[in-house]
Structure formats: C-alpha cells, structure tokens
Design a protein around this motif. Structure first.
Motif, PDB file in Angstrom:
ATOM      1  N   ARG B  47       0.833  -1.211   0.000  1.00 31.27           N
ATOM      2  CA  ARG B  47       0.000   0.000   0.000  1.00 31.27           C
ATOM      3  C   ARG B  47       0.867   1.260   0.000  1.00 31.27           C
ATOM      4  N   ASN B  50       2.182   1.759  -3.518  1.00 31.40           N
ATOM      5  CA  ASN B  50       1.109   2.250  -4.406  1.00 31.40           C
ATOM      6  C   ASN B  50       0.618   3.654  -4.003  1.00 31.40           C
ATOM      7  N   LEU B  52      -1.074   4.525  -1.531  1.00 34.08           N
ATOM      8  CA  LEU B  52      -2.413   4.556  -0.923  1.00 34.08           C
ATOM      9  C   LEU B  52      -2.306   5.031   0.523  1.00 34.08           C
ATOM     10  N   VAL B  75      -1.103  11.166  -8.266  1.00 27.93           N
ATOM     11  CA  VAL B  75      -1.935  10.499  -9.273  1.00 27.93           C
ATOM     12  C   VAL B  75      -1.087  10.091 -10.483  1.00 27.93           C
ATOM     13  N   ARG B  78       1.030   7.155  -9.528  1.00 26.02           N
ATOM     14  CA  ARG B  78       0.188   5.965  -9.347  1.00 26.02           C
ATOM     15  C   ARG B  78      -0.277   5.406 -10.688  1.00 26.02           C
ATOM     16  N   ARG B  79      -0.434   6.297 -11.672  1.00 25.23           N
ATOM     17  CA  ARG B  79      -0.914   5.834 -12.980  1.00 25.23           C
ATOM     18  C   ARG B  79       0.114   5.007 -13.739  1.00 25.23           C
ATOM     19  N   MET B  83      -2.459  -2.223  -8.947  1.00 24.25           N
ATOM     20  CA  MET B  83      -2.434  -3.111  -7.791  1.00 24.25           C
ATOM     21  C   MET B  83      -3.662  -4.016  -7.793  1.00 24.25           C
ATOM     22  N   PHE B  85      -5.735  -6.469  -5.081  1.00 29.00           N
ATOM     23  CA  PHE B  85      -5.844  -6.661  -3.639  1.00 29.00           C
ATOM     24  C   PHE B  85      -6.216  -8.105  -3.290  1.00 29.00           C
TER      25      PHE B  85
END
Lengths: 229, 361
Positions: B47, B50, B52, B75, B78-79, B83, B85
């Motif tokens: 996380r 990523n 998050l 953003v 992250r793009r 991920m 889960f």
C-alpha cells in the motif's frame, strides 16, 4: 368500509375520465415536489459527500444532529418559513407568501436532513476496497469519490424516493405557506384535507389513492432506470 | 536497473510498528515475491508503494523519482503502477466497465482501447463475459477481472497483494500463469506478496522475507529455502528438523556436532565448542536397510516411530537419538515395507545439514 370501495371506483373514474381539476392538482403536486427534491438533491448529495469524505472533529455529532432532524414536524417547518416570508418577516419584501415557491421552500427544508443523512449512510455503506481500487486504477480523488457515489447509487436513489415521498405527502407546510388556493397552490394533500373537512370523504379518499399511485409510479420508474446502469 | 527502491521505509500506527527500516530494491522485469506470515506487514508495504498510504519515515524511489516527496504528483506516479488486492474487489457494473475503468479515468477510451479490453478478457478466459454483472462472478473470476483491470493500462509495475489467498487451486494456477505470462510477454515488473512458500518458489525470481515488519532476508528462492538465515525464517519456510547442539571437533571444514548424544558430520567453519542450530530438510534424508548402501557421511541407526501419508508422499518419523522427519514417496513405503517399530538406517550428506550459530535467547 363502503367508502373505501366507492373511493376506489371514483379514483379510477377520475383518472380514466381525465377530470381536468384532478389532473391539474395532481400535476401541480408532482411539479412542486419534483422541484423540491431536485433542489434538495443538488444541495444534499454534495453536502453528504463533503461530510462523508472529510474527517473533522465533531463529525459524529453533526451526523447525529442531522438524523435528529429526520423527525422535523412539517408544521414547525411551515411556521419557521412563515416567520421569514410573511409580510412582516425579514424576507417579506419578496412577496413569497401563498405562492408555489413558498411551498417548495418549505418542502426543501423538510427533506434536507433526510436526504443528507441518507446520502452519508449510503456512502458509508460502500466497501473501502472500492476507494482503494479506484485510486490504484489511477483515479484522481474526485474520480474516486464519483466511483464511490456510483457504487452507492441504489441507496442514494432510495434516499431520493424517500425524500420525494416525504415532500409529496406532507400537508402542514403546504397549507400554511401555500394557503390551498384553488388553481394556484392547491395540491393533492391540501385538497384531501379540504374535502375531508367538507365531508366529501369519497373524493378525499380517491385523491389519496391517486397520490399513492403517483408515488408508486415514480418509485417504479426510478428503479427501472437504475436497473439499466 | 532498479525500477523501485525503498529506503528505510517505516510505518507506525500509534505505538505499533508495522514496518521498520525496510530497504529493498526491485529490478526491472523481475518477479519479486514478498513472503511472510499474516501480520508481517506485506499489505502495509504494498500500500505504501502504491501511495495509498503515506509512510511515517523513509522514501520510495520509483524509476528514479522520489515518489514519497510531498511535491510529487501522486496520481501521475500511481498511474504508472497497478495493484490487485487480496479480497477481489469489483465495481458494481459490467465486467467490461470494470476492466475499462483505468482507461476511462485516464481519458483514453478509444477504439483501440476497446478492442484491447476485449482481447484481455479473452486472455483471462472471460471472453463472453463482457456484459455480465461483475458482482455475479465467482471469487476466482472476479480476481481475474481485477488482474485484467490492473494490466489493461500496461503499467511499469504490478503490485499483487496475496492475490490468490482466498481462491481454489484451479484459479490459483490460472492467476499464477497469467502473472508469469504478463511478466514474460510484456517485461512487466511484479511485486507480489504471499504467505504460501510453494507459490513463492513457483513464481519468484527473487524473494524477500518479511517478519514482524522487518525485511530479514532477500535472495533467490533456493537461498531462502535451503539456507535460511535464522531459526524463525527456517521455521516459516517449513524447515522441520531443527536441532541444537555444539561442535565437538572441526577437521578441515568437516565439523562434528553432538546432537542428543549422536555425532553428526556437517560442513562448517565454526570453531569447536560453538553452540549451533542445525536444520536437515526431510527430503534430503534417505532411509536404507543397511548402513553400507549409501555414500553419505551420516548413517544413523534408528527405528520408525510413526508414518503419516500426505498425498503421494509420506512423512516418516524415526528415532535416532533425536526425532528426525524423513520424506519418502508412498511407493517406497510399500516397496520397502516400512512399518512402525522397524529398525533401519537414516543417511544424509554432511552438506545437506544447514549449520547456524545458535542465537542468544
């Protein structure tokens, strides 16, 4: 019991015969409450989102207060708005008293707590995984919020139907603020109230049946639309 | 070239330390598997990578850029990753819309992309499912949709957080094959967490062992499984025959260790009198009727105390002064006529014994 059967027959008659006055009253009811729910939705859904997506101290208290106002009595709303828009009130100059606008104002205030509170509940009901999934899929914060709202769409539409139901079925505010003026502010609930006082119970009941039918049609239509998405 | 590096990454939640000084480096194009027991911090680590969650200390460098820097566009960074889960999460929408979602939020949803989505659905074995409601899928199908949604934008880094933890064996195999295929065909870098040792061995190029929030060992699968750095890792990766003893003598690297009164010959440079822990993998021990039939340095006379069959293999526990577990095939059990109480020899090579200095307790 005879009255209920007669009322059913008369309601069907009034609808089938397209009785001009009944049609007019029904459409006005639909229009006024439709305006109310639309205005309330434009205000309440973003407000609910704002409260849900932000952490601030006293958030719980705010939500509790909102939920308390679910049981706001319609006559109290009527009275409060009355104090503001009556000739001697602070907004007296706008001459809103006994207009359809006054009724809309009353109904909007009445359904704000329900719609805001139910929007918050709807959003809290969405799995946290949806937010994570949206964000890790590359969504911006705004796009992620939209994804969560979309995920909660069934519950949000449920809240809209409930709010609409509360608006179209209330009589206190409509009577105090609209004045039940024939051809101008007379809506289904105020008409029912009047016919009951006059003693025409069958007509009053028939109008009641029409009101419930409208609520049913609105609810079914919304759900059919929702099924497509 | 390292595509991702974490430097002294630390995550605290109140007084609890979830991750402590995690520094790892993942090479472009490799499958890096983070293994560790539940609660070790695997999800926390992924996380953080990523973006998050934000780490309480430490940095993450992704493709040369410090993405934990407050000025970094979250953003945008992250793009370039995706991920999947542990719990399969799908939007309450059609399968197509689920897979196309990352394209839509990027504003890239033209004709080419549409056909790419359909092609991807074919690849994951859900070709005819485009218009199905994603909520009606099984767990395994939903997880494959999540995987497709992750790779549809051709990310530079794919993060998988125990993606097969709740799935049946068929879907586990499918997901593993898809991950390895995307890695092979697209050169996709993968960081995957799991608590399943065998899975790590199947898919990993390199493995990192995470325990109690600390990265305790990084290496190739063989290094971790055959030469665990300490008793905790050994226990976790399934090392069963662990014994304590001390070195009696050491002659040119062949150390004789006393375990419960028996002398075991091992390969170690540790000095005489050292307290040690040794591990012997059950599959490295051979059972024989006579001592002379093996070239192994250790031939211990023993008797069978129990036999328990696990699938095509059988764990035979023998008593040779200490209880030793031996893995043999069911076929051998029948051919050798093994039975409880039987006397025979357990042999293993000196090099098959892993010797570690005893940790102070």
């Amino acid at each position: 019991m005879q009255e209920i059967w007669q009322a059913l027959v008369q309601a069907v008659n009034l609808i089938v015969s397209l009785d001009p006055e009944v049609i007019q009253i029904s459409l006005r009811s639909l229009y006024i409450s439709g305006c109310s729910i639309l205005i309330a939705a434009l205000f309440c859904i973003p407000l609910g989102g704002l409260i849900h997506f932000h952490d601030f101290s006293g958030k719980r208290v705010v939500i509790n207060i909102i939920q308390t106002f679910y049981s706001l009595p319609t006559v109290v709303v009527g009275l409060m708005v009355f104090l503001f828009i009556s000739r001697s009130g602070p907004l007296g100059g706008l001459e809103l008293m006994f207009t359809p606008t006054a009724v809309v104002i009353g109904q909007v205030i009445l359904i704000i707590p329900v719609l805001t509170g139910m929007t918050i509940s709807a959003l809290s009901g969405v799995d946290r995984a949806i937010r994570d999934t949206a964000l890790s899929s590359g969504a911006s914060n705004a796009q992620a919020m939209w994804a969560i709202l979309f995920e909660a769409r069934f519950a949000v539409v449920g809240a809209l139907i409930l709010g609409f139901g509360r608006a179209i079925s209330e009589v206190g505010a409509a009577l105090m603020l609209g004045g039940n003026i024939r051809g101008y502010t007379r809506i289904l609930t105020t008409a029912i109230s009047l016919e009951t006082q006059r003693g025409d119970l069958v007509l009053a009941l028939a109008l009641g049946i029409i009101l419930i039918s409208i609520a049913m049609v609105v609810s079914i239509t919304m759900n059919i639309l929702l099924q497509r998405y | 070239m390292a595509i991702l590096e974490t430097m002294d990454l630390e995550q605290r939640a109140g007084a609890a330390v979830l991750l402590s000084k995690v520094s790892l480096s993942v090479e472009k194009g490799e499958i890096f598997v983070v293994i560790g027991p539940t609660g070790a911090g695997k999800t926390t680590l992924l996380r953080l990578i990523n973006l998050l969650d934000r780490p309480t200390a430490g940095d993450i460098i992704f493709d040369g850029q410090k993405i934990t820097d407050p000025s970094c566009d979250t953003v945008k960074a992250r793009r370039r990753m995706a991920m999947v889960f542990q719990k399969p999460a799908v939007f309450n929408n059609t399968v197509y819309e689920n897979v196309a979602y990352p394209l839509k939020v990027r504003g890239a949803h033209g004709k080419t992309e549409k056909s790419a989505v359909h092609q991807l659905l074919e690849t994951i074995g859900l070709g005819g499912y485009a218009r199905r409601k994603a909520k009606t899928l099984s767990g395994g199908e939903a997880q494959r949709v999540a995987l497709a949604r992750a790779v549809v934008v051709k990310p530079d880094l794919l993060l998988l957080d125990e993606p097969t933890a709740n799935l049946d064996p068929v879907n586990v195999k499918m997901i593993e094959e898809l991950v390895m295929r995307f890695n092979r065909e697209r050169g996709l870098t993968v960081i995957m967490s799991t608590h399943d040792m065998q899975q790590a061995q199947r898919v990993a190029n390199r493995i990192g062992v995470l325990m109690n929030g600390q990265l305790v060992q990084v290496g190739r699968p063989g290094d971790i499984f055959y030469s665990p750095d300490n008793a905790r890792i050994a226990g976790f990766v399934g090392m069963r025959n662990m014994f304590r003893g001390y070195i009696v003598r050491n002659e040119a690297g062949i150390a004789v260790i006393n375990i419960g009164g028996r002398d075991i010959q091992t390969v170690s440079d540790l000095p005489v009198e050292s307290a040690v822990e040794i591990y012997i993998r059950p599959e490295d021990v051979v059972l024989a009727m006579t001592a002379a039939s093996s070239s192994a340095r250790n031939n211990l006379r023993c008797s069978i105390t129990s036999l328990s069959s696990i699938g095509p293999l059988c764990t035979v526990t023998v008593d040779c002064g200490f209880p030793l577990e031996v893995l043999v095939t069911d076929k051998s059990v029948v051919e050798m006529g093994l039975s409880q109480g039987q006397e025979l020899y357990a042999s293993f090579k000196a090099s098959a014994v892993r010797v570690l200095p005893s940790m102070p307790r």
